[in-house]
Design a protein around this motif. Structure first.
Motif, PDB file in Angstrom:
ATOM      1  N   THR A  48       0.815  -1.219   0.000  1.00  0.00           N
ATOM      2  CA  THR A  48       0.000   0.000   0.000  1.00  0.00           C
ATOM      3  C   THR A  48       0.846   1.265   0.000  1.00  0.00           C
ATOM      4  N   ARG A  73      -1.793   3.949  -5.524  1.00  0.00           N
ATOM      5  CA  ARG A  73      -2.590   4.123  -4.300  1.00  0.00           C
ATOM      6  C   ARG A  73      -4.057   4.425  -4.602  1.00  0.00           C
ATOM      7  N   ARG A  74      -4.281   5.127  -5.714  1.00  0.00           N
ATOM      8  CA  ARG A  74      -5.655   5.449  -6.089  1.00  0.00           C
ATOM      9  C   ARG A  74      -6.475   4.181  -6.319  1.00  0.00           C
ATOM     10  N   ILE A  98     -12.942  10.979   3.388  1.00  0.00           N
ATOM     11  CA  ILE A  98     -12.286   9.894   2.641  1.00  0.00           C
ATOM     12  C   ILE A  98     -12.604  10.015   1.149  1.00  0.00           C
ATOM     13  N   LYS A 102      -9.683  10.374  -1.664  1.00  0.00           N
ATOM     14  CA  LYS A 102      -9.499   9.245  -2.580  1.00  0.00           C
ATOM     15  C   LYS A 102      -9.823   9.647  -4.011  1.00  0.00           C
ATOM     16  N   GLN A 145     -14.476   2.786   4.710  1.00  0.00           N
ATOM     17  CA  GLN A 145     -13.386   3.657   4.277  1.00  0.00           C
ATOM     18  C   GLN A 145     -12.575   3.012   3.156  1.00  0.00           C
ATOM     19  N   HIS A 149     -14.297   4.263  -2.469  1.00  0.00           N
ATOM     20  CA  HIS A 149     -13.945   4.695  -3.822  1.00  0.00           C
ATOM     21  C   HIS A 149     -13.984   3.546  -4.817  1.00  0.00           C
TER      22      HIS A 149
ATOM     23  N   HIS B   3      -5.236  18.717  -2.642  1.00  0.00           N
ATOM     24  CA  HIS B   3      -5.893  18.227  -1.428  1.00  0.00           C
ATOM     25  C   HIS B   3      -5.588  19.047  -0.192  1.00  0.00           C
ATOM     26  N   LEU B 103      -3.653   5.945   6.980  1.00  0.00           N
ATOM     27  CA  LEU B 103      -4.675   6.312   5.985  1.00  0.00           C
ATOM     28  C   LEU B 103      -4.142   7.384   5.035  1.00  0.00           C
ATOM     29  N   THR B 106      -1.334   6.255   2.640  1.00  0.00           N
ATOM     30  CA  THR B 106      -1.669   5.264   1.616  1.00  0.00           C
ATOM     31  C   THR B 106      -2.782   5.778   0.702  1.00  0.00           C
ATOM     32  N   SER B 107      -3.169   7.041   0.872  1.00  0.00           N
ATOM     33  CA  SER B 107      -4.141   7.658  -0.026  1.00  0.00           C
ATOM     34  C   SER B 107      -3.379   8.393  -1.123  1.00  0.00           C
TER      35      SER B 107
END
Ligand code: ADP
Ligand code: MG
Lengths: 259, 261
Positions: A48, A73-74, A98, A102, A145, A149, B3, B103, B106-107
């Motif tokens: 990841t 990652r997307r 989130i 994302k 979460q 996406h 972002h 989180l 890894t986004s």
């Protein structure tokens, strides 16, 4: 969808993951099995992009995690070992955040959030503050979460740990649904770690067993149980200490030379 | 970097659903009011005494901007020095202790998205605090005639000082997972920045004037005072920019290196 090549992670002198190779095809649900401290979490963290491998690399949907980290990652939904929640947020504002990070396009966000809420059984707690939820609900928020996406690849680190039997059952059937969806839903590739053998038998077609950082078994479950042995027998045989010693004596010589 | 606003928005929303933000805002308003009243009382007292002693030339040099608003801003910059570490301590440390760093990292976010988002969130909160400070000199315009320009440039100075403190506090928060340690590291760093002029004087005493000059430049106070005197010069503005950018870069390096541990 997932290719791991020679993935290796060293922490000082300890080798947490040692040259792990595997590939997972679209629509597969793979159980990543191993005793505690086998290196499951570390492998997932490398896939990841949370931690970089000491050696080796991986691709997610053909995007290399080093060369195209954002694209890779997307395409991942990731549920870490502890669900990454902001306790002071409500479920819906958390999922809205989130959805933004994302990269879900603005117009599609509402719909994505509604679907994730429904699939994870969160409708009754949408407006609740996450910190006040039970462990079972928090785990589901973590899962929501990961899927909001609708990523092609799902990486779930012990998704049912600490849940009661009914909750475990619900999460497992949700994971099965994700890989074999109804019409119109995107098919997802799932890799989930666990040390519960029944979990693997319940949802996975294929097992990758790792022990002390090395991959020791990688096969469809039906091949493994064909000759009448149970997964439990296999697990015990492959992870028992004399099995490790034997393997090291036969093929580990070269690896031992470079600690 | 698209972002940045998402990260900043979440930070602010989390701040405002917790009682901490309101506690900080109330405490800060009370402190601002107290310091303002003390400064007004002291100013009046000086005026009366100077009249009693018929010190007319000194009386002529007393003005609302230097002896009242400037003193007040100076006091508030010290209050900010103690308060901002409490605001910034959680910026990164709480993500790490919550596990939410896993989180974010890894986004599909870049390190700059995260760092600038955090700085923007902290910076906007401090802007609210500075806005509260600005209300008090506003009152003086009803009763006297302070110079508007200097009142505003001084406020700008206070805001820039606050933002430097936020950048330092954010960096401190990025190197640890404990909020208390982050608080202590940033307080120590801010006290060092505050005490630099004293170090600078030592430098002068030891006969190495350039060291003195260097430390004086690094201290926020000299640049802040220029702005309070209504002098908006690129050199002073550059100081604030250099400090903020330096600590933003350090924070980014720290966030990226946490992947490499
Ligand atoms: N950050 C770290 N620093 C040092 N050692 C670590 C770190 N993370 C994991 N390890 C070690 O790596 C090994 C594998 O851990 P992990 O991947 O968490 O196993 P699993 O998830 O299979 O239980 C363990 O021996 C663990 O102690
Ligand atoms: Mg683990």
């Amino acid at each position: 969808m997932i290719e791991a090549r020679e993935l290796t992670k060293r922490y000082g002198d300890t080798v947490a993951v040692d040259g792990v190779d595997f590939s997972v095809q679209k629509g597969e649900v793979v159980g990543f099995l191993g005793p505690n401290a086998a290196g499951k979490t570390t492998t997932m963290r490398m896939l990841t992009g949370f931690i970089p491998p000491t050696n080796g690399t991986a691709t997610i949907a053909d995007y290399d995690i080093f060369e195209n980290p954002l694209e890779a990652r997307r395409r991942i939904g990731y549920l870490p070992e502890t669900p990454p929640l902001y306790p002071e947020m409500t479920v819906s504002s958390y999922l809205a955040f989130i959805a933004r990070i994302k990269d879900i396009p603005r117009r599609a966000r509402r719909e994505h959030i509604d679907r994730a809420v429904e699939r994870c059984g969160l409708t009754s707690v949408r407006r609740r503050v996450i910190g006040t939820l039970s462990k079972g609900f928090r785990q589901r928020v973590g899962l929501a979460q990961a899927i909001v996406h609708e990523p092609p690849v799902l990486i779930l680190d012990e998704p049912t740990v600490g849940l009661d039997p009914l909750q475990i059952h619900e999460i497992r059937s949700l994971i099965r649904d994700l890989a074999a969806p109804g019409k119109g839903d995107t098919q997802q590739t799932v890799i989930l770690s666990t040390h519960i053998l029944a979990e693997v038998e319940a949802i996975c077609r294929r097992v990758i067993l790792i022990n002390q950082g090395r991959k020791v078994v990688d096969a469809p479950i039906e091949d493994l149980t064909r000759n009448g042995q149970s997964l439990e027998e296999l697990f015990v045989r492959e992870t028992a200490s004399d099995a490790v010693a034997k393997r090291e004596a036969s093929d580990g010589g070269a690896r031992e030379a470079t600690p | 970097m698209k972002h940045v606003a998402n990260i900043a928005g979440r930070e602010l929303r989390s701040l405002f659903v917790s009682p901490v933000a309101y506690g900080v805002l109330s405490l800060f308003s009370v402190l601002a009011g107290t310091f303002f009243i003390l400064n007004v009382a002291w100013f009046n007292d000086m005026l009366i005494r100077m009249q009693q002693f018929q010190a007319f030339d000194q009386l002529a040099r007393m003005n609302l901007n230097d002896q009242l608003i400037g003193e007040f801003y100076g006091s508030m910059s010290v209050v900010l020095l103690f308060l901002i570490p409490g605001i910034t301590m959680g910026l990164f440390a709480s993500e790490k202790s919550n596990g939410t760093d896993e989180l974010l990292l890894t986004s599909p976010l870049t390190a700059w998205d995260i760092v600038l988002g955090k700085l923007l969130g902290g910076g906007l909160f401090v802007a609210i605090l500075v806005g509260i400070v600005g209300l008090f000199p506003g009152l003086l315009f009803f009763y006297g005639d302070p110079e508007l320009g200097r009142t505003l440039t001084g406020l700008l100075g206070l805001l820039l000082v606050g933002w430097v403190y936020v950048a330092i506090g954010a960096f401190a928060s990025s190197v640890t997972r404990s909020q208390i340690i982050a608080f202590l590291i940033s307080l120590v760093m801010l006290l060092v920045v505050l005490l630099l002029p004293a170090v600078a004087d030592l430098g002068v005493a030891t006969g190495a004037p350039w060291i003195g000059e260097f430390f004086r430049y690094l201290s926020a106070n000299a640049h802040f005072e220029q702005l309070m005197h209504g002098l908006v010069e690129t050199g002073d503005l550059a100081y604030f920019a250099v400090m903020i950018v330096t600590f933003a870069l350090l924070t980014k390096a720290s966030v990226e290196s946490s992947r490499w541990r």
